[in-house]
Design a protein around this motif. Structure first.
Motif, PDB file in Angstrom:
ATOM      1  N   ASP A   9       0.862  -1.187   0.000  1.00 48.72           N
ATOM      2  CA  ASP A   9       0.000   0.000   0.000  1.00 48.72           C
ATOM      3  C   ASP A   9       0.893   1.230   0.000  1.00 48.72           C
ATOM      4  O   ASP A   9       1.272   1.744   1.043  1.00 48.72           O
ATOM      5  CB  ASP A   9      -0.912  -0.025   1.220  1.00 48.72           C
ATOM      6  CG  ASP A   9      -1.912   1.120   1.228  1.00 48.72           C
ATOM      7  OD1 ASP A   9      -1.983   1.865   0.231  1.00 48.72           O
ATOM      8  OD2 ASP A   9      -2.627   1.261   2.232  1.00 48.72           O
ATOM      9  N   GLN A  10       1.250   1.701  -1.181  1.00 47.66           N
ATOM     10  CA  GLN A  10       2.173   2.828  -1.275  1.00 47.66           C
ATOM     11  C   GLN A  10       1.499   4.078  -1.827  1.00 47.66           C
ATOM     12  O   GLN A  10       2.140   4.941  -2.395  1.00 47.66           O
ATOM     13  CB  GLN A  10       3.363   2.443  -2.158  1.00 47.66           C
ATOM     14  CG  GLN A  10       4.176   1.342  -1.555  1.00 47.66           C
ATOM     15  CD  GLN A  10       5.414   1.030  -2.359  1.00 47.66           C
ATOM     16  OE1 GLN A  10       5.723   1.664  -3.350  1.00 47.66           O
ATOM     17  NE2 GLN A  10       6.143   0.020  -1.932  1.00 47.66           N
ATOM     18  N   GLY A  11       0.196   4.167  -1.638  1.00 49.75           N
ATOM     19  CA  GLY A  11      -0.528   5.360  -2.063  1.00 49.75           C
ATOM     20  C   GLY A  11      -0.049   6.574  -1.302  1.00 49.75           C
ATOM     21  O   GLY A  11       0.509   6.474  -0.211  1.00 49.75           O
ATOM     22  N   THR A  12      -0.295   7.739  -1.849  1.00 50.19           N
ATOM     23  CA  THR A  12       0.222   8.954  -1.240  1.00 50.19           C
ATOM     24  C   THR A  12      -0.830   9.708  -0.441  1.00 50.19           C
ATOM     25  O   THR A  12      -0.514  10.701   0.190  1.00 50.19           O
ATOM     26  CB  THR A  12       0.790   9.899  -2.311  1.00 50.19           C
ATOM     27  OG1 THR A  12      -0.242  10.165  -3.265  1.00 50.19           O
ATOM     28  CG2 THR A  12       1.979   9.292  -2.992  1.00 50.19           C
ATOM     29  N   THR A  13      -2.068   9.280  -0.476  1.00 50.23           N
ATOM     30  CA  THR A  13      -3.105  10.007   0.230  1.00 50.23           C
ATOM     31  C   THR A  13      -3.312   9.440   1.624  1.00 50.23           C
ATOM     32  O   THR A  13      -3.258   8.235   1.835  1.00 50.23           O
ATOM     33  CB  THR A  13      -4.444   9.977  -0.533  1.00 50.23           C
ATOM     34  OG1 THR A  13      -4.819   8.623  -0.722  1.00 50.23           O
ATOM     35  CG2 THR A  13      -4.316  10.671  -1.870  1.00 50.23           C
TER      36      THR A  13
END
Length: 82
Positions: free
Chosen positions: A75-79
């Motif tokens: 899970d490398q999302g930025t939000t």
């Protein structure tokens, strides 16, 4: 040896240039993804160890830091989800 014969390779077989190029790209992508995952794990571990004063300087709460540190490596999302 059996697995090599199944895919049509043996000790004297060389891959055609196009397949070699595709294999190199795939391995480069795999290496990059592994390096990114390792950096993500290290960053999240370091964030979990930061003291409250530094977190305040960064403008994030302890809860936000805990949430970020607990996310799975893929899970490398930025939000940030609240």
């Amino acid at each position: 040896m059996f697995a090599n014969n199944v895919i049509g390779l043996n000790r004297t077989t060389t891959l055609p240039p196009r397949r070699r190029q595709n294999l190199r790209r795939f391995l480069a992508h795999l290496w990059t993804a592994a390096a990114r995952a390792a950096e993500t794990v290290n960053s999240r571990r370091r964030l979990a160890e930061v003291d409250d004063r530094t977190l305040a300087d960064l403008g994030i709460s302890r809860a936000q830091a805990r949430y970020e540190a607990s996310r799975p490596v893929w899970d490398q999302g930025t939000t940030y989800r609240q």
